[in-house]
Design an enzyme around this catalytic site. Structure first.
Site, mmCIF file in Angstrom:
data_model
loop_
_atom_site.group_PDB
_atom_site.id
_atom_site.type_symbol
_atom_site.label_atom_id
_atom_site.label_comp_id
_atom_site.label_asym_id
_atom_site.label_seq_id
_atom_site.Cartn_x
_atom_site.Cartn_y
_atom_site.Cartn_z
ATOM 1 N N ASN A 1 51.213 56.070 24.237
ATOM 2 C CA ASN A 1 50.445 56.738 25.280
ATOM 3 C C ASN A 1 50.143 58.164 24.831
ATOM 4 O O ASN A 1 50.550 58.584 23.737
ATOM 5 C CB ASN A 1 51.215 56.727 26.609
ATOM 6 C CG ASN A 1 50.298 56.606 27.808
ATOM 7 O OD1 ASN A 1 49.517 57.508 28.081
ATOM 8 N ND2 ASN A 1 50.380 55.489 28.517
ATOM 9 N N TYR B 1 46.878 61.004 32.278
ATOM 10 C CA TYR B 1 47.826 61.933 31.659
ATOM 11 C C TYR B 1 47.205 62.737 30.505
ATOM 12 O O TYR B 1 47.887 63.524 29.869
ATOM 13 C CB TYR B 1 49.031 61.155 31.139
ATOM 14 C CG TYR B 1 49.782 60.430 32.228
ATOM 15 C CD1 TYR B 1 50.483 61.128 33.203
ATOM 16 C CD2 TYR B 1 49.782 59.040 32.298
ATOM 17 C CE1 TYR B 1 51.153 60.470 34.220
ATOM 18 C CE2 TYR B 1 50.462 58.367 33.309
ATOM 19 C CZ TYR B 1 51.145 59.086 34.265
ATOM 20 O OH TYR B 1 51.808 58.426 35.260
ATOM 21 N N PRO C 1 46.226 52.322 29.778
ATOM 22 C CA PRO C 1 45.226 53.389 29.799
ATOM 23 C C PRO C 1 45.857 54.717 30.175
ATOM 24 O O PRO C 1 46.726 54.786 31.051
ATOM 25 C CB PRO C 1 44.239 52.910 30.878
ATOM 26 C CG PRO C 1 44.360 51.425 30.836
ATOM 27 C CD PRO C 1 45.819 51.152 30.563
ATOM 28 N N CYS C 2 45.403 55.766 29.515
ATOM 29 C CA CYS C 2 46.136 57.040 29.608
ATOM 30 C C CYS C 2 45.279 58.198 30.111
ATOM 31 O O CYS C 2 45.672 59.352 29.988
ATOM 32 C CB CYS C 2 46.706 57.389 28.233
ATOM 33 S SG CYS C 2 45.476 57.341 26.890
ATOM 34 N N GLN C 3 44.106 57.909 30.695
ATOM 35 C CA GLN C 3 43.214 58.994 31.088
ATOM 36 C C GLN C 3 43.865 59.959 32.084
ATOM 37 O O GLN C 3 43.632 61.169 32.026
ATOM 38 C CB GLN C 3 41.925 58.426 31.704
ATOM 39 C CG GLN C 3 41.018 57.740 30.718
ATOM 40 C CD GLN C 3 41.371 56.270 30.524
ATOM 41 O OE1 GLN C 3 42.440 55.828 30.935
ATOM 42 N NE2 GLN C 3 40.483 55.525 29.906
#
Length: 367
Positions: free
Chosen positions: A139, A103, A99-101
């Site tokens: 990502n 960044y 999960p990339c929230q």
């Protein structure tokens, strides 16, 4: 006579078949898994914390088992014990699209997403334990530039474990735009391929043709006109659009087709959003329509909502449907999202790695 365990038998078979296999960590609804399967790779399992992804994942990706687990609590020996996965398997691929929230450049609470910031380092622990032949990571671009990024630590660990670096060609990474790889979408992503084998790797070659919204969802035989809030209960199609308020429908009626924006009614006191009065140069995409002859904007988990980006249909007075969003993400048209919740389906779609890009990566490794 020596007795052999189930794991021993499975291992002996796999050492002989020379088929690439993969485990997809943070698999969600299966975008990466599906692309790898299209490339001829056997995906053993997908791991994800979201139980709502299980039915969609397993239905569309036959042979891949959904493991509903928190990677931070999953024992390292799990895949050895449950699937007979062996250490130092040259034919094994580990995929880590965490999960990339945290960044992301999208404005959101970083405190809520902070606990996911270091998930890549938990993925790293499985790499260190099993030392698979290949590593894949996808990502958001911010993972390269955020001042709190753990990417440099991750890359250093890969090099230490024998996966090389950019200099020797066994680890390659960059920020790429999906529109250059046959996906009809402006979607910039960090992409990494690494191997500990004696071979050089590279990212997929770009395509000359950039696909547009019109080419992708403009066929009315596949995507017939529908109204906002109209639900298609044929789960195989799921051409369903979110319901809109009467005010938002009127706003779309006053937004020019093919790329129109909220600025078209900025002087209409009955239609203009109060928060945007005097801010004509800010957030101009929200409440806007897609352009027919350009790629779509990034399909996010909020693509059903016209207030969250340029997600208005180019010509109809509604937002995108579930099936349109999935197709712009390059999911096969027969990919079924096994839920009656539009929000759940949109989350699975928006979080996914576009299957077409995943297939291209799989084909590179499988050369």
């Amino acid at each position: 006579m020596q007795k052999h365990t189930f794991s021993d038998i499975i291992s002996s078979i796999k050492l002989e078949d020379n088929i690439l296999r993969a485990i997809d960590f943070f698999c969600g609804g299966g975008g990466m898994t599906n692309g790898l399967i299209q490339a001829g790779i056997e995906v053993i399992a997908g791991v994800d914390l979201d139980p709502e992804a299980k039915e969609t994942y397993e239905y569309n990706n036959h042979g891949a088992t959904f493991v509903n687990a928190d990677i931070t609590k999953l024992p390292l020996e799990y895949f050895k014990n449950e699937f007979g996965v062996q250490c130092n398997d040259d034919e094994m691929i580990f995929v880590g699209c965490s999960p990339c929230q945290f960044y992301s450049i999208i404005r959101s609470s970083k405190e809520k997403s902070r606990k996911t910031k270091d998930l890549l380092l938990y993925f790293e622990k499985f790499i260190e334990y099993y030392r698979p032949g290949y590593i894949l990571v996808e990502n958001v671009p911010g993972i390269m530039s955020n001042k709190e990024t753990i990417l440099n630590d991750f890359l250093a660990k890969l090099d230490e474990l024998g996966y090389g670096n950019k200099e020797n060609g066994r680890c390659v990474y960059d920020v790429v735009n999906m529109k250059n790889y046959g996906i009809p979408q402006n979607r910039r992503r960090f992409s990494l391929i690494a191997t500990r084998l004696d071979r050089k790797v590279h990212l997929p070659e770009t395509e000359n043709h950039i696909y547009t919204v019109r080419e992708t969802i403009g066929n009315q035989n596949l995507f017939p006109p529908i109204s906002a809030g109209e639900l298609d209960f044929n789960i195989a199609r799921f051409h369903s659009a979110k319901k809109l308020s009467d005010l938002n429908i009127t706003r779309l009626e006053n937004t020019p087709e093919d790329g129109g924006t909220r600025l078209s009614y900025k002087d209409n006191k009955d239609l203009v959003q109060r928060c945007y009065i005097g801010h004509d140069k800010s957030f101009t995409d929200v409440y806007g329509r897609l352009y027919w002859d350009s790629p779509s904007p990034t399909i996010t988990t909020k693509f059903l909502s016209i207030s969250n980006g340029r997600f208005g249909h180019p010509a109809q007075n509604r937002g995108l449907s579930i099936r349109e969003g999935a197709t712009l993400q390059s999911f096969p048209f027969n990919y079924q999202f096994k839920t009656k919740s539009l929000l759940t389906a949109a989350r699975l779609i928006g979080n996914a790695v576009p299957p077409k890009f995943a297939r291209k990566i799989g084909e590179l490794i499988n050369e």
